[in-house]
Motif scaffolding. Sequence first.
Motif, mmCIF file in Angstrom:
data_model
loop_
_atom_site.group_PDB
_atom_site.id
_atom_site.type_symbol
_atom_site.label_atom_id
_atom_site.label_comp_id
_atom_site.label_asym_id
_atom_site.label_seq_id
_atom_site.Cartn_x
_atom_site.Cartn_y
_atom_site.Cartn_z
ATOM 1 N N VAL A 44 5.575 28.996 61.038
ATOM 2 C CA VAL A 44 5.108 30.021 60.120
ATOM 3 C C VAL A 44 4.968 31.303 60.924
ATOM 4 C CG1 VAL A 44 3.331 30.693 58.463
ATOM 5 C CG2 VAL A 44 3.821 28.265 58.846
ATOM 6 N N ALA A 45 5.591 32.373 60.446
ATOM 7 C CA ALA A 45 5.580 33.634 61.180
ATOM 8 C C ALA A 45 5.407 34.798 60.223
ATOM 9 C CB ALA A 45 6.880 33.791 61.971
ATOM 10 N N VAL A 46 5.049 35.924 60.784
ATOM 11 C CA VAL A 46 4.941 37.176 60.052
ATOM 12 C C VAL A 46 5.900 38.150 60.714
ATOM 13 C CG1 VAL A 46 3.410 39.095 59.499
ATOM 14 C CG2 VAL A 46 2.552 36.761 59.394
ATOM 15 N N GLN A 47 6.716 38.807 59.903
ATOM 16 C CA GLN A 47 7.694 39.765 60.406
ATOM 17 C C GLN A 47 7.569 41.066 59.626
ATOM 18 O OE1 GLN A 47 9.925 39.254 62.961
ATOM 19 N NE2 GLN A 47 8.948 37.280 63.271
ATOM 20 N N PRO A 48 7.920 42.204 60.241
ATOM 21 C CA PRO A 48 7.947 43.461 59.490
ATOM 22 C C PRO A 48 8.989 43.364 58.380
ATOM 23 C CG PRO A 48 8.132 43.868 61.849
ATOM 24 C CD PRO A 48 8.266 42.383 61.645
ATOM 25 N N ARG A 55 6.185 40.401 55.926
ATOM 26 C CA ARG A 55 6.626 39.279 55.095
ATOM 27 C C ARG A 55 6.458 37.975 55.855
ATOM 28 N NH1 ARG A 55 12.762 38.410 55.988
ATOM 29 N NH2 ARG A 55 12.954 39.645 57.827
ATOM 30 N N TYR A 56 6.276 36.928 55.089
ATOM 31 C CA TYR A 56 6.115 35.592 55.665
ATOM 32 C C TYR A 56 7.473 34.974 55.929
ATOM 33 C CZ TYR A 56 1.411 35.957 53.662
ATOM 34 O OH TYR A 56 0.143 36.368 53.331
ATOM 35 N N GLN A 57 7.529 34.161 56.967
ATOM 36 C CA GLN A 57 8.709 33.348 57.238
ATOM 37 C C GLN A 57 8.236 31.923 57.474
ATOM 38 O OE1 GLN A 57 10.730 35.178 60.613
ATOM 39 N NE2 GLN A 57 12.210 36.044 59.190
ATOM 40 N N LEU A 58 8.813 30.984 56.745
ATOM 41 C CA LEU A 58 8.567 29.562 56.940
ATOM 42 C C LEU A 58 9.919 28.922 57.196
ATOM 43 C CD1 LEU A 58 6.127 30.463 54.959
ATOM 44 C CD2 LEU A 58 5.935 28.037 54.557
ATOM 45 N N PHE A 59 10.049 28.218 58.319
ATOM 46 C CA PHE A 59 11.320 27.562 58.613
ATOM 47 C C PHE A 59 11.075 26.423 59.594
ATOM 48 C CE2 PHE A 59 10.775 31.186 61.404
ATOM 49 C CZ PHE A 59 11.134 30.735 62.662
ATOM 50 N N PHE A 60 12.030 25.509 59.653
ATOM 51 C CA PHE A 60 11.946 24.405 60.601
ATOM 52 C C PHE A 60 12.483 24.870 61.943
ATOM 53 C CE2 PHE A 60 12.425 21.849 56.593
ATOM 54 C CZ PHE A 60 11.090 21.508 56.536
ATOM 55 N N PRO A 86 -2.926 36.418 64.412
ATOM 56 C CA PRO A 86 -4.014 37.208 63.827
ATOM 57 C C PRO A 86 -3.830 37.484 62.331
ATOM 58 C CG PRO A 86 -3.260 38.206 65.883
ATOM 59 C CD PRO A 86 -2.302 37.106 65.543
ATOM 60 N N TYR A 87 -2.590 37.565 61.882
ATOM 61 C CA TYR A 87 -2.310 37.832 60.468
ATOM 62 C C TYR A 87 -2.476 36.582 59.602
ATOM 63 C CZ TYR A 87 -0.125 42.068 62.277
ATOM 64 O OH TYR A 87 0.125 43.256 62.912
ATOM 65 N N PHE A 121 3.100 41.268 52.302
ATOM 66 C CA PHE A 121 1.713 41.690 52.212
ATOM 67 C C PHE A 121 1.445 42.789 53.225
ATOM 68 C CE2 PHE A 121 1.806 38.682 55.615
ATOM 69 C CZ PHE A 121 0.793 39.053 56.484
ATOM 70 N N SER A 122 0.277 43.366 53.129
ATOM 71 C CA SER A 122 -0.151 44.352 54.119
ATOM 72 C C SER A 122 -1.609 44.134 54.440
ATOM 73 C CB SER A 122 0.062 45.782 53.613
ATOM 74 O OG SER A 122 -0.742 46.024 52.469
#
Length: 122
Positions: A44-48, A55-60, A86-87, A121-122
């Motif tokens: 699970v990651a957060v990217q600009p 935006r969220y990223q969910l991947f294997f 932190p996000y 999100f912001s």
Amino acid sequence: MTTPAQTESTEAKAPTTVVLTDVAAQKVKALIEQEGRDDLRLRVAVQPGGCSGLRYQLFFDERSLDGDIVSDFGGVEVVVDRMSAPYLTGATIDFADRIDAQGFTIDNPNAGNSCACGDSFS
């Protein structure tokens, strides 16, 4: 004082950043089984990007990155990189399979604003 195990580890066993509900964990486990691999984890990651700024990223992912925070939910490992942590602290990932919603959802108490699609999100 640090021990040798602490200095050699590239993964942090820190307090849970995100929570994966039982329903979501079952879905992730089923999807990993469909892939036919036992080395995958949910990253699970957060990217600009996105209309709200992040935006969220969910991947294997099979990779282990320096500073990753790894949490286990019923045999499903969830990995969050140190920049995204932190996000995502306190966020809950669920899986919905209803007529009005289908797929993974993220309830994030850190999100001040989100877009209508729910992907940023912001």
